[in-house]
Design an enzyme around this catalytic site. Sequence first.
Site, PDB file in Angstrom:
ATOM      1  N   HIS B  11      28.839   4.583  21.667  1.00 45.07           N
ATOM      2  CA  HIS B  11      27.592   4.783  22.416  1.00 45.07           C
ATOM      3  C   HIS B  11      26.398   4.820  21.469  1.00 45.07           C
ATOM      4  CE1 HIS B  11      26.620   8.853  21.088  1.00 45.07           C
ATOM      5  NE2 HIS B  11      27.905   9.107  21.160  1.00 45.07           N
ATOM      6  N   GLY B  12      25.236   4.579  22.033  1.00 45.34           N
ATOM      7  CA  GLY B  12      24.019   4.496  21.247  1.00 45.34           C
ATOM      8  C   GLY B  12      23.321   5.831  21.056  1.00 45.34           C
ATOM      9  N   GLU B  13      22.062   5.723  20.719  1.00 47.59           N
ATOM     10  CA  GLU B  13      21.285   6.903  20.316  1.00 47.59           C
ATOM     11  C   GLU B  13      21.155   7.932  21.437  1.00 47.59           C
ATOM     12  OE1 GLU B  13      17.905   6.021  17.493  1.00 47.59           O
ATOM     13  OE2 GLU B  13      16.831   7.283  18.931  1.00 47.59           O
ATOM     14  N   TRP B  16      19.737  13.938  20.647  1.00 46.68           N
ATOM     15  CA  TRP B  16      19.953  14.734  19.441  1.00 46.68           C
ATOM     16  C   TRP B  16      20.066  13.897  18.172  1.00 46.68           C
ATOM     17  CZ3 TRP B  16      23.261  19.782  20.094  1.00 46.68           C
ATOM     18  CH2 TRP B  16      22.563  20.652  20.944  1.00 46.68           C
ATOM     19  N   THR B  23      25.799  17.108  16.988  1.00 45.32           N
ATOM     20  CA  THR B  23      26.036  17.099  18.435  1.00 45.32           C
ATOM     21  C   THR B  23      27.464  17.522  18.803  1.00 45.32           C
ATOM     22  OG1 THR B  23      24.499  15.240  18.478  1.00 45.32           O
ATOM     23  CG2 THR B  23      25.620  15.773  20.521  1.00 45.32           C
ATOM     24  N   ARG B  62      26.966  10.777  27.387  1.00 48.81           N
ATOM     25  CA  ARG B  62      26.412   9.656  26.617  1.00 48.81           C
ATOM     26  C   ARG B  62      27.392   8.479  26.556  1.00 48.81           C
ATOM     27  NH1 ARG B  62      27.568  14.145  23.136  1.00 48.81           N
ATOM     28  NH2 ARG B  62      28.480  13.659  21.102  1.00 48.81           N
ATOM     29  N   GLU B  89      33.747  13.071  21.128  1.00 43.87           N
ATOM     30  CA  GLU B  89      33.348  13.070  19.731  1.00 43.87           C
ATOM     31  C   GLU B  89      34.066  14.219  19.013  1.00 43.87           C
ATOM     32  OE1 GLU B  89      32.880  12.079  17.017  1.00 43.87           O
ATOM     33  OE2 GLU B  89      30.847  11.304  16.921  1.00 43.87           O
ATOM     34  N   HIS B  91      34.551  17.637  17.313  1.00 40.03           N
ATOM     35  CA  HIS B  91      33.863  18.899  17.564  1.00 40.03           C
ATOM     36  C   HIS B  91      33.291  19.415  16.240  1.00 40.03           C
ATOM     37  CE1 HIS B  91      33.034  22.991  18.773  1.00 40.03           C
ATOM     38  NE2 HIS B  91      33.280  22.651  20.031  1.00 40.03           N
ATOM     39  N   TYR B  92      32.010  19.785  16.240  1.00 37.74           N
ATOM     40  CA  TYR B  92      31.364  20.197  14.989  1.00 37.74           C
ATOM     41  C   TYR B  92      31.278  21.704  14.780  1.00 37.74           C
ATOM     42  CZ  TYR B  92      30.015  16.149  12.256  1.00 37.74           C
ATOM     43  OH  TYR B  92      30.036  15.066  11.412  1.00 37.74           O
ATOM     44  N   LYS B 100      20.400  18.704  11.103  1.00 35.38           N
ATOM     45  CA  LYS B 100      21.171  18.255   9.933  1.00 35.38           C
ATOM     46  C   LYS B 100      20.424  18.474   8.627  1.00 35.38           C
ATOM     47  CE  LYS B 100      23.730  14.773  12.540  1.00 35.38           C
ATOM     48  NZ  LYS B 100      23.933  13.349  12.829  1.00 35.38           N
ATOM     49  N   HIS B 184      33.011   7.544  20.990  1.00 35.81           N
ATOM     50  CA  HIS B 184      32.140   8.108  19.961  1.00 35.81           C
ATOM     51  C   HIS B 184      32.605   7.694  18.568  1.00 35.81           C
ATOM     52  CE1 HIS B 184      30.697  10.945  23.123  1.00 35.81           C
ATOM     53  NE2 HIS B 184      31.902  10.708  23.589  1.00 35.81           N
TER      54      HIS B 184
END
Lengths: 327, 250
Positions: B11-13, B16, B23, B62, B89, B91-92, B100, B184
Amino acid sequence: MLSSFLTLVSVLVVEFSVTPCSGFVLLRRPSARPSSRAGLKMQLQSVQPLEREIQRVEEDEANAAAGRKVKHVLTLIRHGHSVWNQDNIFTGWVDVPLAKDGEAEAREAGQIMKAADIKPDKVYVSVLKRAIQTTWIALEEMDRMWLPVECNWRLNERHYGGLSGLNKIETVQKHGEEQVHIWRRSYDIPPPPVDKHSQYWPGHDERYKLVPEDELPLSESLKLTKDRFMVAWQGNIVPDLMAGKRLLVSAHGNSLRALVMHLDDISKEVIPSLNIPTGVPLVYYLDKQLKPLRHPDAIEPLSGQYLGDQEKIKARIGAVKAQTGAK
Amino acid sequence: MVVKTLVLVRHGESQWNQENRFTGWTDVPLNETGKNEAKAAGEVLKEKGYSFDIAFTSVLKRAVHTTWNILEELDLHYIPVINSWRLNERHYGALQGLNKAETAAKHGDEQVLVWRRSYDVPPPPLEKADKRWPGNDKMYAHLPREVLPFTECLKDTVERVLPFWFDHIAPELMRDKKVLVAAHGNSLRGLVKHLDGMTEDAVLKLNIPTGVPLVYELDEELKPIKHYYLMDEAELKKKMDAVAQQGKAK
């Protein structure tokens, strides 16, 4: 020159419900328009959260006396204006997209459902893009884009057979008002069938490649629509309801007629002229037998509840008729 | 031999990305650029005559939005779209939501690089009470608590993507269905690492550009015959470099 005159005429028709006399017949479906900002605000203010509505249903005299409880919630939504609605064409299975105001209707429906805490676990929709686009737009508004969306041809609009693609006014002029009225409004008389060479025969369309050819219609009456819809009701929708899922059914005028006819046991004399307004979420509160509990705001002959400004909705129910009124 | 077609699209922008924030599982929407990227992906697929029988995507909007945009361009509204958290995506952890550049300024470029670019060092984990923990999100209410991450390194992401590949995506390909996977950066890395038999070091250097369809032609054992992006080489390099630039403290 001509096109701007036609635009003027169409503006007159839409805004002031003027029906031009023969010559330029641009009869548009009145009142199926998305609300202005103030109108939308009013719509949203008329909406109460789902838990409160369930309470109201169970407190309603007849329901309370019988000790009936709401076990399942089923929300119906009829898609809005397609690009062919504007031109008053028999659409059926032809896969036309939503018009711009149909998209706006879908957004509004999504906002209303969000305000009402309608939180389905899954969506059932036809395989026609006007209903799927409506679903996607509404889910985005509801912030539930992650929901499973199951597309099923059995939720499609009624197939209009040999009338597909024809302008409604022209058809009346050709066949006479009475005949067209019979095709549109009888319960079990289908329009003339297409043959298998016709572009309108579904066998040519990839999306039906997994459907046995014999099941693809050449033309449908409301009865035939209901018969094939009910297979999805029994085989797909009911099991999901019984499994405790709250469902959104996103479909078309006639497939939803089939559904409410079944839910509310509406007679075949009454159902053909029942008007379900576009873009207005219709909520059914079902008991554990999947029988509807009548909502205090229900509008006969339905027991379900339309969400939004009740006066506006009542006005629209009266107005969705008369698409062939070539007077 | 029937060549099987698998198309991957990242996916694109998102909003965030623009704000340069970590994200992960946060469900942010695409911004205008991202929506256009999705549309462009659909257009190039249409131009090149691609069609699909089924689409897989994550539960994050997204990616779902990207999927819907592609289907709209291809006039394939009606194909089944299967959403799975396993395509989410990476997980952060406790970094989710943080800027960032600020994080790099605070912990140093090197530490952030380790968190972002190592294979098996996860960012700091969330607490159970943190509203960012998926266990506190109704969207994941039906999942057993033990699969819901407090944080993930790339290794963790790959390990939870692969079961979905084996049990859901691969069977469709085995049945000769044409498959679209819109997901992602890191979940797609998981798939590509497996398909191409990449080492851990190699996959860390892989930057899948956003919005550019990545086509895999597979044989009857789902081994890749070849793969290619649907974009010309010079443009592609520019895009890949742009992704690599993200996250450096200014």
